[in-house]
Design a protein around this motif. Structure first.
Motif, PDB file in Angstrom:
ATOM      1  N   GLY A 221       0.644  -1.285   0.006  1.00 58.73           N
ATOM      2  CA  GLY A 221      -0.133   0.055   0.104  1.00 58.73           C
ATOM      3  C   GLY A 221       0.589   1.489  -0.023  1.00 58.73           C
ATOM      4  N   VAL A 222       2.114   1.104   0.140  1.00 56.82           N
ATOM      5  CA  VAL A 222       2.954   2.423   0.344  1.00 56.82           C
ATOM      6  C   VAL A 222       3.204   2.914  -1.301  1.00 56.82           C
ATOM      7  N   THR A 223       3.003   3.838  -1.885  1.00 60.10           N
ATOM      8  CA  THR A 223       3.258   4.451  -3.103  1.00 60.10           C
ATOM      9  C   THR A 223       4.328   5.213  -3.196  1.00 60.10           C
ATOM     10  N   ALA A 224       4.845   5.447  -4.304  1.00 65.88           N
ATOM     11  CA  ALA A 224       6.357   6.236  -4.584  1.00 65.88           C
ATOM     12  C   ALA A 224       5.872   7.661  -4.211  1.00 65.88           C
ATOM     13  N   ARG A 225       4.918   8.271  -4.171  1.00 65.45           N
ATOM     14  CA  ARG A 225       4.618   9.668  -3.823  1.00 65.45           C
ATOM     15  C   ARG A 225       4.576   9.700  -2.248  1.00 65.45           C
ATOM     16  N   GLN A 226       4.037   8.561  -1.513  1.00 65.89           N
ATOM     17  CA  GLN A 226       4.175   8.652   0.065  1.00 65.89           C
ATOM     18  C   GLN A 226       5.387   8.496   0.418  1.00 65.89           C
ATOM     19  N   ALA A 227       6.393   7.641  -0.256  1.00 69.28           N
ATOM     20  CA  ALA A 227       7.822   7.465   0.256  1.00 69.28           C
ATOM     21  C   ALA A 227       8.528   8.909  -0.097  1.00 69.28           C
ATOM     22  N   ALA A 228       8.293   9.384  -1.171  1.00 69.36           N
ATOM     23  CA  ALA A 228       8.796  10.633  -1.428  1.00 69.36           C
ATOM     24  C   ALA A 228       8.692  11.680  -0.524  1.00 69.36           C
ATOM     25  N   ALA A 229       7.382  11.761  -0.221  1.00 69.38           N
ATOM     26  CA  ALA A 229       6.758  12.782   0.811  1.00 69.38           C
ATOM     27  C   ALA A 229       7.587  12.580   2.053  1.00 69.38           C
ATOM     28  N   THR A 230       7.439  11.283   2.489  1.00 69.16           N
ATOM     29  CA  THR A 230       8.063  11.007   3.761  1.00 69.16           C
ATOM     30  C   THR A 230       9.611  11.427   4.080  1.00 69.16           C
ATOM     31  N   LEU A 231      10.200  11.052   2.970  1.00 69.35           N
ATOM     32  CA  LEU A 231      11.524  11.504   2.972  1.00 69.35           C
ATOM     33  C   LEU A 231      11.693  13.229   2.817  1.00 69.35           C
ATOM     34  N   MET A 232      10.809  13.568   2.024  1.00 70.50           N
ATOM     35  CA  MET A 232      10.895  15.138   2.044  1.00 70.50           C
ATOM     36  C   MET A 232      10.787  15.787   3.315  1.00 70.50           C
ATOM     37  N   ASN A 233       9.672  15.373   4.004  1.00 73.56           N
ATOM     38  CA  ASN A 233       9.420  16.248   5.386  1.00 73.56           C
ATOM     39  C   ASN A 233      10.380  15.478   6.422  1.00 73.56           C
ATOM     40  N   PHE A 234      10.938  14.321   6.205  1.00 72.38           N
ATOM     41  CA  PHE A 234      12.247  14.071   7.150  1.00 72.38           C
ATOM     42  C   PHE A 234      13.533  14.868   6.888  1.00 72.38           C
ATOM     43  N   SER A 235      13.878  15.039   5.769  1.00 70.16           N
ATOM     44  CA  SER A 235      15.003  15.649   5.373  1.00 70.16           C
ATOM     45  C   SER A 235      14.931  17.183   4.871  1.00 70.16           C
ATOM     46  N   TRP A 236      14.037  17.460   4.099  1.00 72.92           N
ATOM     47  CA  TRP A 236      14.167  18.927   3.641  1.00 72.92           C
ATOM     48  C   TRP A 236      13.856  20.006   4.682  1.00 72.92           C
ATOM     49  N   GLU A 237      13.090  19.637   5.555  1.00 71.28           N
ATOM     50  CA  GLU A 237      12.570  20.537   6.821  1.00 71.28           C
ATOM     51  C   GLU A 237      13.877  20.779   7.504  1.00 71.28           C
ATOM     52  N   GLY A 238      14.793  19.596   7.762  1.00 70.97           N
ATOM     53  CA  GLY A 238      16.019  19.983   8.588  1.00 70.97           C
ATOM     54  C   GLY A 238      17.128  20.673   7.625  1.00 70.97           C
ATOM     55  N   LEU A 239      17.224  20.724   6.217  1.00 65.17           N
ATOM     56  CA  LEU A 239      17.899  21.353   5.274  1.00 65.17           C
ATOM     57  C   LEU A 239      17.482  22.822   5.786  1.00 65.17           C
ATOM     58  N   GLY A 240      16.224  23.036   5.490  1.00 66.04           N
ATOM     59  CA  GLY A 240      15.672  24.370   5.823  1.00 66.04           C
ATOM     60  C   GLY A 240      16.321  25.108   7.064  1.00 66.04           C
ATOM     61  N   ASP A 241      16.337  24.361   8.232  1.00 67.87           N
ATOM     62  CA  ASP A 241      16.750  24.862   9.269  1.00 67.87           C
ATOM     63  C   ASP A 241      18.273  25.266   9.418  1.00 67.87           C
ATOM     64  N   LEU A 242      18.886  24.414   8.661  1.00 67.48           N
ATOM     65  CA  LEU A 242      20.477  24.653   8.304  1.00 67.48           C
ATOM     66  C   LEU A 242      20.726  25.561   7.680  1.00 67.48           C
ATOM     67  N   MET A 243      19.822  25.907   6.455  1.00 72.53           N
ATOM     68  CA  MET A 243      20.280  26.949   5.688  1.00 72.53           C
ATOM     69  C   MET A 243      19.841  28.261   6.244  1.00 72.53           C
ATOM     70  N   ALA A 244      18.760  28.066   7.183  1.00 70.40           N
ATOM     71  CA  ALA A 244      18.380  29.409   7.917  1.00 70.40           C
ATOM     72  C   ALA A 244      19.230  29.770   9.055  1.00 70.40           C
ATOM     73  N   GLY A 245      20.256  28.835   9.300  1.00 71.88           N
ATOM     74  CA  GLY A 245      21.188  29.158  10.403  1.00 71.88           C
ATOM     75  C   GLY A 245      20.778  28.498  11.645  1.00 71.88           C
ATOM     76  N   ARG A 246      19.609  27.698  11.853  1.00 73.44           N
ATOM     77  CA  ARG A 246      19.507  27.115  12.728  1.00 73.44           C
ATOM     78  C   ARG A 246      19.972  25.732  12.908  1.00 73.44           C
ATOM     79  N   ARG A 247      20.978  25.580  13.639  1.00 74.69           N
ATOM     80  CA  ARG A 247      21.866  24.254  13.739  1.00 74.69           C
ATOM     81  C   ARG A 247      21.534  23.345  15.126  1.00 74.69           C
ATOM     82  N   TRP A 248      21.519  22.260  14.986  1.00 73.73           N
ATOM     83  CA  TRP A 248      21.317  21.455  16.379  1.00 73.73           C
ATOM     84  C   TRP A 248      22.868  21.293  16.934  1.00 73.73           C
TER      85      TRP A 248
END
Length: 280
Positions: A221-248
């Motif tokens: 039942g997992v579609t390609a779009r669902q898998a891609a969205a899962t990874l985007m929300n996991f990784s791209w949000e973190g990249l957004g913080d990093l590029m905005a200067g918010r580091r952990w």
């Protein structure tokens, strides 16, 4: 009049039939258990003909790896949509990646499992393909950092699981709300991503995509779009913080106060000591 002779199948077509049969057999049975007899029978040819075309089991397996690696890279690059914003290119490329691995599970098993575990020669073939994908993702991350520069303070873009409106989340308001003071000689949100760090991020993202492809193919039942969205929300949000200067950075009690101070210093003046980015 004599009987009309049937036209012989072109060598290239016959070879592709053999490779199709070999990928299916290697992907499902594994390199060691796969037999040339089984591959020949599935291809509808004799075993001597397989050896005539591809010489040995090792060369046949290598040919399968090269063909499927080329097909995967071409699918990702074609799907990425040149000219789109970096986040849209990554979204489209990931969707193409998961679509391809879902449609060709035997080929993915050959590349991700069999080739990596049956000898350095085979593993090197896959490593070449993977390096090309990592380089491509590295370019996208760098492009995203460049796109982040001209944003005016106060503007906001956001990525959601709806790809047509996806954007890199980068809220640019009061610098104090972004995790630190303005950087000297630039705007408060100038991305500061060392080349080595970008390379590491790309490696991590590709590794996550590979693991997620295994999970998606094994989960009904997992579609390609669902898998891609899962990874985007996991990784791209973190990249957004990093590029905005918010580091952990690690909490003070992780390695002792001295170690934590060193980590925070390494992360830059806008590091969040002991603080993680919120889950969105």
């Amino acid at each position: 009049m004599g009987a009309v002779k049937s036209k012989r199948m072109p060598r290239a077509v016959r070879e592709q039939q053999m490779l199709d049969a070999a990928v299916r057999t290697f992907g499902r049975r594994g390199y060691t258990a796969a037999s040339m007899d089984e591959i020949a029978e599935l291809a509808g040819v004799s075993k001597p003909l397989v050896y005539l075309y591809l010489n040995s089991k090792e060369e046949l397996f290598t040919a399968c790896i090269r063909r499927e690696a080329t097909a995967l890279v071409e699918a990702v690059r074609a799907g990425a949509g040149p000219g789109l914003p970096a986040d849209r290119q990554l979204w489209s490329g990931l969707t193409a990646f998961f679509t391809h691995t879902a449609r060709h599970p035997d080929a993915w098993a050959v590349l991700h499992l069999q080739a990596r575990t049956h000898g350095e020669v085979f593993a090197a073939e896959v490593a070449t393909m993977r390096a090309e994908v990592v380089a491509f993702v590295t370019e996208l991350i760098l492009a995203a950092a460049r796109e982040a520069l001209p944003q005016a303070p106060g503007s906001s873009t956001e990525f959601s699981t709806s790809p047509p409106s996806s954007r890199l989340r980068s809220n640019r308001g009061d610098p104090r709300e972004q995790g630190g003071p303005p950087r000297a000689g630039g705007t408060p949100m100038d991305p500061d991503l060392p080349a080595g760090e970008v390379s590491g991020l790309a490696e991590a993202l590709v590794g996550a995509a590979e693991a997620l492809a295994d999970w998606a193919n094994a989960t009904p039942g997992v579609t390609a779009r669902q898998a891609a969205a899962t990874l985007m929300n996991f990784s791209w949000e973190g990249l957004g913080d990093l590029m905005a200067g918010r580091r952990w950075s690690p909490p003070d009690d992780a390695d002792g106060a001295e170690g934590a101070e060193g980590s925070a210093a390494d992360a830059g003046p806008v590091a969040h000591a002991g603080r993680t980015s919120p889950v969105r």
